[in-house]
Design an enzyme around this catalytic site. Structure first.
Site, PDB file in Angstrom:
ATOM      1  N   ASP A 187       0.829  -1.195   0.000  1.00 59.26           N
ATOM      2  CA  ASP A 187       0.000   0.000   0.000  1.00 59.26           C
ATOM      3  C   ASP A 187       0.868   1.252   0.000  1.00 59.26           C
ATOM      4  O   ASP A 187       2.044   1.219   0.396  1.00 59.26           O
ATOM      5  CB  ASP A 187      -0.916   0.015   1.224  1.00 59.26           C
ATOM      6  N   LYS A 188       0.293   2.360  -0.408  1.00 60.07           N
ATOM      7  CA  LYS A 188       1.023   3.623  -0.534  1.00 60.07           C
ATOM      8  C   LYS A 188       1.841   3.946   0.706  1.00 60.07           C
ATOM      9  O   LYS A 188       3.015   4.308   0.617  1.00 60.07           O
ATOM     10  CB  LYS A 188       0.037   4.759  -0.817  1.00 60.07           C
TER      11      LYS A 188
END
Length: 325
Positions: A139-140
């Site tokens: 994820d970011k």
């Protein structure tokens, strides 16, 4: 950008009676079954010089099979000079330590400035590999280790191992809300949330998801964990921990709002308020090299923000223990 593919082989007699797609998958294991099926349907496969576009057609054995095709980049993305923290690289794979606030793949709201854009600049030939060789994502705002395939062959083998849950181990460090007493295994299917488009959730009809976890350190109202993924669903660790009512610190999507314990030190109160990402780091990666088969391992140091959070939690526990005495 495209790569020409030219493959020839004689069908072994012992494979006689099997379907065309099954035979080709055995003869050319560097390419996935889905890719081979597409080539068959697209008239790219000939048997004894004649096109055969029926994947389920059975062969006798002894036939000469040929595949003439090309690999097209799935989509043209911009190559961008973005610094990557490369911890290992050879002709077949690349391992990076991803920082927070870096998206892995372009998408809605993030058309550029991603790991994929950086890979295209660092290794232009990777454009001919689907998704620029990205076989798993972070994820970011999750930090840590990712492996990228630089060739079709490497990608095929890595994806197979990932799908079979063999020779592909991913371990994470996390800090969650609440005090957990023991480790365990979470086996809960995950699917898209029924009303929140950007959320995932435990869903009866979701895809199977398995997360192993153990307690590494306990604090007054938080726990430091080590986790191992058996599957790799979107937001898996975040969703599973929230399902246990122990969402990750800083995970605003899944309920990880600040929860300082009673009499928290000012430093801890401030740290929890300012921690704006999920406290999750891919700390260890182990794979079988997709070409040589060698078992390879890497570890990525815990990032500074999580180190500081851990230290502040320890100091808070110590300070309150002294008060009790």
């Amino acid at each position: 950008m495209s790569e020409q593919i030219s493959l020839q082989a004689e069908v072994p007699l012992e494979l006689g009676g099997k379907r065309l797609d099954q035979i080709l998958a055995q003869l050319f294991p560097d390419y996935s079954r889905s890719r081979i099926k597409t080539w068959i349907l697209d008239d790219k496969v000939t048997i004894n010089g004649e096109i055969l576009n029926v994947p389920r057609e059975k062969l006798l054995g002894g036939e000469l099979v040929s595949i003439e095709t090309e690999l097209e980049a799935a989509r043209e993305y911009e190559a961008q000079e973005i610094t990557l923290n490369i911890v290992y690289e050879d002709d077949d794979i690349l391992v990076i330590n991803k920082p927070a606030d870096l998206v892995v793949h372009p998408g809605a709201g993030n058309p550029s400035g991603t790991v994929l854009n950086a890979l295209l600049h660092h290794c232009p030939e990777i454009a001919s590999v689907p998704r620029a060789g990205i076989v798993h994502r972070l994820d970011k705002d999750t930090t840590g280790l990712m492996v990228v395939a630089k060739t079709i062959q490497a990608q095929t083998h890595l994806v197979k191992n990932l799908q079979k849950r063999e020779n592909f181990t991913r371990e994470y460090e996390a800090i969650c809300n609440g005090t957990m007493t023991a480790g365990g295994v979470i086996e809960q299917p995950i699917g898209r949330h029924s009303t929140k488009r950007t959320h995932m959730a435990v869903q009866v009809m979701g895809k199977p998801a398995v997360t192993h976890y153990r307690v590494a350190e306990k604090f007054r109202a938080h726990t430091r964990l080590r986790l191992r993924l058996e599957t790799g669903r979107t937001h898996q660790i975040r969703v599973h921990m929230a399902h246990l009512n122990h969402p990750l610190v800083g995970d605003q999507l899944y309920g990880g709002r600040p929860r300082p314990p009673k009499n928290a030190t000012p430093e801890l109160f401030q740290m929890l308020r300012d921690f704006k990402r999920q406290a999750l780091h891919a700390v260890r990666l182990q794979i079988a090299h997709p070409i040589t088969g060698e078992i390879m391992r890497w570890e990525a140091p815990i990032p500074d923000d999580m180190v500081k959070l851990t230290e502040t939690l320890r100091e808070d526990s110590q300070a309150n223990q002294e008060i009790e005495y």
